[in-house]
Design an enzyme around this catalytic site. Structure first.
Site, PDB file in Angstrom:
ATOM      1  N   VAL A  60      15.430 -16.193  13.007  1.00  0.00           N
ATOM      2  CA  VAL A  60      14.460 -17.102  13.468  1.00  0.00           C
ATOM      3  C   VAL A  60      13.888 -17.891  12.171  1.00  0.00           C
ATOM      4  O   VAL A  60      13.446 -19.099  12.281  1.00  0.00           O
ATOM      5  CB  VAL A  60      13.380 -16.255  13.941  1.00  0.00           C
ATOM      6  N   TYR A  61      14.215 -17.433  10.910  1.00  0.00           N
ATOM      7  CA  TYR A  61      13.734 -18.214   9.878  1.00  0.00           C
ATOM      8  C   TYR A  61      14.369 -19.777   9.712  1.00  0.00           C
ATOM      9  O   TYR A  61      15.537 -19.912   9.721  1.00  0.00           O
ATOM     10  CB  TYR A  61      14.253 -17.670   8.568  1.00  0.00           C
ATOM     11  N   SER A  62      13.289 -20.614   9.744  1.00  0.00           N
ATOM     12  CA  SER A  62      13.561 -22.020   9.903  1.00  0.00           C
ATOM     13  C   SER A  62      14.660 -22.345  10.681  1.00  0.00           C
ATOM     14  O   SER A  62      15.576 -23.023  10.577  1.00  0.00           O
ATOM     15  CB  SER A  62      14.083 -22.345   8.321  1.00  0.00           C
ATOM     16  N   LYS A  88      18.302 -10.363  11.087  1.00  0.00           N
ATOM     17  CA  LYS A  88      17.381  -9.753  12.143  1.00  0.00           C
ATOM     18  C   LYS A  88      17.606 -10.436  13.397  1.00  0.00           C
ATOM     19  O   LYS A  88      17.960 -11.671  13.664  1.00  0.00           O
ATOM     20  CB  LYS A  88      15.884  -9.475  11.703  1.00  0.00           C
TER      21      LYS A  88
END
Length: 326
Positions: A60-62, A88
């Protein structure tokens, strides 16, 4: 650099993990303050030079671009077997049904998407980002077991949740002969110590590796209380973590500054030294957007706090609302 076993596994990791939420495409996702690829690569390179072999990111990061940037950098800078890559799954990656969560469908789709973005055949640690209240834990644990058996992950881990939930997951895996979680990535720092009540004792008893996120409380432990940064001004989640305990937290920040001045080291080194000495912490996850963030993190390994210094830092703490599970 120091290296330690990852919980009860044979895996060896550096005692500092580089968190890669700070790297991505600013226009993608919810973090406008992240460093782009050109700005990010020197930090990954310097981390390797300092002996850091452990890198943590998330799908989900960026909007997946953190994985892409990390994967390309590591491919250019180091042999794959020399590093430990963690990512993750859980958060929403696309609109509509099955675009988030820990169902079998979501897990098996998202591991392939993460591997493609990272440019690797496997990740060393595949973690559930949060607890999924809408999916039976049996379904999640069996899917994660199958990911490992398919060779797409070496180990599985979990992140912030209640201790009873983590124990339920461990029991479910053991009952069915599936892979167990080997690590817990939880929220722990001088401003938030609620994990000391249940989760840390559980992890110590079960031989679980502990890799705390936000060990510097999103930088609040490294600067004066009223000083802000571009990130802190726009980080609504970060603001929510400290809104209810500001007066007490301020006193702890002042204690960190006082001790750092006495010892002649940075505040970051003091705050990280406290986390590093807290049992059974394995490797704090440190974000770096300035080069001295990396230097301070490694230097903290040499800072030994006396029992009196630990007591001085901890004394103002009061119980906090349970946070970080979102």
């Amino acid at each position: 650099m120091e290296y330690v076993k990852f919980g009860k596994t044979g895996l060896e990791v550096s005692r500092i993990c580089l968190g890669c939420m700070s790297y991505g495409v600013p226009e993608r996702g919810s973090h406008r303050w992240v460093l782009n690829e050109e700005e990010s690569r020197p930090f990954i390179k310097r981390a390797l030079e300092l002996g850091i072999n452990f890198f943590d990111t998330a799908n989900v990061y960026s909007d997946g671009t953190s994985e892409e940037i990390l994967g390309r950098a590591l491919k250019d800078l180091v042999q794959r077997e020399e590093v430990v890559i963690a990512t993750k799954v859980y958060n929403r990656m696309r609109p509509g049904p099955n675009g988030a969560g820990l169902s079998r469908k979501a897990i098996l789709a998202e591991i392939d998407n993460s591997l493609k973005r990272l440019g690797t055949d496997y990740v060393d640690l595949y973690q559930i980002h949060r607890w999924d209240y809408t999916t039976p834990i049996e379904e999640t644990m069996e899917a994660l077991h199958d990911v490992v058996k398919a060779g797409k992950a070496r180990y599985i881990g979990a992140s912030s949740m209640y201790a009873w939930q983590f124990l339920k997951a461990l029991h479910t895996a053991e009952k069915h002969g599936w892979m167990r979680f080997v690590s817990m990535q939880n929220y722990l720092n001088l401003l938030y110590r609620e994990e000391e009540r249940e989760m840390l004792p559980l992890c110590k008893e079960e031989g679980i590796a502990v890799i705390p996120w936000s060990p510097l409380a999103r930088g609040r432990l490294t600067r004066d209380w009223d000083e802000t940064t571009a990130r802190s001004e726009t980080d609504e989640f970060g603001k929510s973590l400290y809104a209810q305990t500001a007066d007490t937290d301020r006193r702890i920040v002042e204690r960190v500054a006082e001790l750092a001045a006495q010892r002649g080291v940075s505040r970051a080194q003091i705050a990280l030294a406290w986390v590093l000495q807290k049992e059974p912490v394995t490797a704090p996850i440190v974000g770096a957007t300035k080069m001295h963030h990396l230097e301070d993190a490694v230097a903290a390994l040499s800072v030994q706090l006396s029992p009196e210094e630990v007591a001085m830092l901890e004394e103002p703490y009061v119980p906090h609302p349970v946070l970080g599970f979102r």
